[in-house]
Design a protein around this motif. Structure first.
Motif, short mmCIF file in Angstrom:
data_model
loop_
_atom_site.label_atom_id
_atom_site.label_comp_id
_atom_site.label_asym_id
_atom_site.label_seq_id
_atom_site.Cartn_x
_atom_site.Cartn_y
_atom_site.Cartn_z
N LYS A 152 -20.15 -8.41 1.43
CA LYS A 152 -19.51 -8.68 0.51
C LYS A 152 -19.19 -7.61 -0.93
N LYS A 153 -20.50 -7.29 -0.63
CA LYS A 153 -20.72 -6.09 -1.58
C LYS A 153 -19.97 -4.61 -1.79
N LEU A 154 -20.06 -4.63 -0.36
CA LEU A 154 -19.53 -3.07 0.29
C LEU A 154 -17.67 -3.74 -0.02
N ASN A 155 -17.96 -4.76 0.75
CA ASN A 155 -16.57 -4.67 1.11
C ASN A 155 -15.14 -5.08 -0.68
N TYR A 156 -15.90 -4.89 -0.99
CA TYR A 156 -15.65 -4.99 -2.50
C TYR A 156 -15.19 -3.75 -3.12
N GLU A 157 -16.76 -3.01 -3.52
CA GLU A 157 -16.21 -1.76 -3.28
C GLU A 157 -15.13 -0.60 -2.57
N LEU A 158 -14.97 -1.08 -1.64
CA LEU A 158 -14.28 -0.05 -0.54
C LEU A 158 -12.77 -0.52 -0.88
N SER A 159 -13.12 -1.71 -1.32
CA SER A 159 -11.29 -1.91 -1.60
C SER A 159 -10.99 -1.45 -2.78
N LYS A 160 -12.13 -1.79 -3.54
CA LYS A 160 -11.95 -1.47 -4.84
C LYS A 160 -11.54 -0.13 -4.86
N ASN A 161 -12.21 1.19 -4.35
CA ASN A 161 -11.71 2.08 -4.15
C ASN A 161 -10.80 3.14 -3.82
N SER A 162 -10.47 1.75 -2.76
CA SER A 162 -9.15 1.93 -1.72
C SER A 162 -7.93 1.76 -2.47
N LEU B 236 -4.36 -7.43 -2.82
CA LEU B 236 -4.23 -8.75 -2.23
C LEU B 236 -6.08 -9.13 -2.02
N LYS B 237 -6.13 -7.62 -1.16
CA LYS B 237 -7.77 -7.18 -0.47
C LYS B 237 -8.56 -6.89 -1.94
N PHE B 238 -8.13 -6.44 -2.42
CA PHE B 238 -9.20 -6.33 -3.75
C PHE B 238 -10.34 -7.29 -4.32
N LYS B 239 -8.53 -8.17 -4.97
CA LYS B 239 -9.07 -9.78 -4.95
C LYS B 239 -9.46 -10.39 -4.53
N ASP B 240 -9.68 -10.21 -2.72
CA ASP B 240 -9.72 -11.03 -1.72
C ASP B 240 -11.76 -10.75 -1.95
N ASP B 241 -11.84 -9.61 -2.23
CA ASP B 241 -12.82 -8.79 -1.72
C ASP B 241 -14.08 -9.47 -2.98
N SER B 242 -13.62 -9.50 -4.20
CA SER B 242 -13.77 -10.08 -5.37
C SER B 242 -13.98 -11.24 -5.17
#
Length: 359
Positions: free
Chosen positions: A147-157, A118-124
């Motif tokens: 926004k890019k950093l949050n997206y990459e962090l949630s993707k890695n998580s 859910l977080k990754f979807k939102d950050d994406s």
């Protein structure tokens, strides 16, 4: 006077020769054999051992009983294996719950993965929206980078949680299998406290009484064939090369006085016993005695060869193993077969040759 003494000497010489023990070669049958000491044992005889330690609770059979394969013989008691089995069962249950139960570690990780998705979807969504605005020169660079950093962090998580799930699932699966194996092994160990027969046969001996301590080194019983017996013979190393399979054996047992039993050789063990410099040879009875017991002892003569209608002389007349004393002095003879008392003469003297026994 000299003539008188010469005649007297010749008379005394021939008189002494005539009085000396003598014989002639005679035609007989001669058999060469190898002597061996004998012990009779049941076929397939083996010592019963326990693979676990404990206390002998009960002998389920008696000496002399006929037993069948897998028949219980002895019961041993020891509480440790039962406790181990219970502990292993509890460990197996816990491993099962951790792997397949409702409140498992995997469920917690699944929940974390759903939240991370859910977080990754939102950050994406936020990142790609901001990226489109940035392409139109709308918004600041700082907003785009955040926004890019949050997206990459949630993707890695999310990726880390998925890897954690697979790793944990494999670990729990292995732990469950190990726990189940340990439980099954402990159940086998509890069954090992009932000692069973490996063959159809007869129980010849029990070595422990109820209440005595049992270990894995000491035998508990002795079991062998009920009707089939083998003859164990110890052959001197100087004679072993003369022994072959199928040779006839004449056996006398102390329990049967002078009765001679026929047997034949069935097995020759190739390893020498260095303690007594002998080889073990087995034979079976051609005609079986009426009653046999383990450990009966006796003697055997293994027939190596037999010649009929040949010249023989007593071995006591031999000098230096290949000479005899005759009226014409020492003569060398060619020997053939030899028994305990007689030797075959192949050449050197005839039936008419008088030989003298050496003093």
């Amino acid at each position: 006077m000299r003539l008188y003494y010469l005649v007297l000497f010749l008379i005394l010489f021939f008189d002494c020769s005539n009085n000396k023990e003598h014989t002639t070669a005679t035609k007989n049958s001669i058999t060469e054999s190898v002597y061996a000491s004998v012990t009779v044992q049941p076929d397939s005889l083996y010592q019963v051992h326990s693979i676990v330690s404990g206390i002998l609770q009960e002998n389920l059979v008696e000496e002399g009983d006929i037993v069948i394969k897998n028949q219980p013989l002895l019961q041993i008691i020891n509480n440790s294996p039962k406790l181990n089995a219970q502990n292993n069962r509890l460990a197996a249950d816990l491993a099962y719950q951790n792997y397949k139960g409702e409140a498992t570690i995997l469920n917690d990780i699944r929940n974390e993965i759903e939240a991370a998705k859910l977080k990754f979807k939102d950050d994406s969504i936020n990142y790609f929206r901001q990226s489109n605005l940035w392409k139109q020169n709308i918004g600041s660079k700082a907003q785009y980078d955040t926004k890019k950093l949050n997206y990459e962090l949630s993707k890695n998580s999310l990726k880390l949680l998925k890897d954690k799930f697979k790793r944990t699932e494999n670990e729990l699966k292995v732990l469950l299998k190990q726990a189940e194996n340990n439980y099954e092994t402990s159940l086998i160990n509890t069954k090992d406290f009932t000692i069973k027969s490996k063959i159809d046969g007869k129980l010849y001996a029990l070595y422990k009484e109820p209440g005595e301590i049992v270990n894995t080194q000491e035998p508990l019983a002795s079991i062998g064939s009920r009707n089939n017996f083998i003859i164990e013979m110890l052959i001197d190393e100087v004679d072993i090369i003369s022994i072959t399979l199928g040779q006839k054996v004449l056996v006398t047992l102390d329990a049967y006085n002078n009765t001679v039993f026929d047997a034949s050789i069935t097995k020759i063990y190739p390893k020498k016993d260095v303690r007594n410099q002998t080889f073990l040879v087995e034979a079976i009875f051609t005609e079986v005695p009426e009653r046999l017991y383990p450990g009966l002892s006796g003697e055997a003569n293994i027939i190596i060869a037999k010649h009929d209608n040949v010249l023989t002389i007593p071995k006591s007349y031999l000098i230096d193993n290949d000479k005899v004393s005759t009226e014409d002095g020492l003569k060398t003879v060619e020997l053939g077969l030899q028994s305990m008392e007689f030797a075959e003469i192949k050449s050197g003297i005839s039936e008419n040759t008088i030989i003298y026994k050496p003093e």
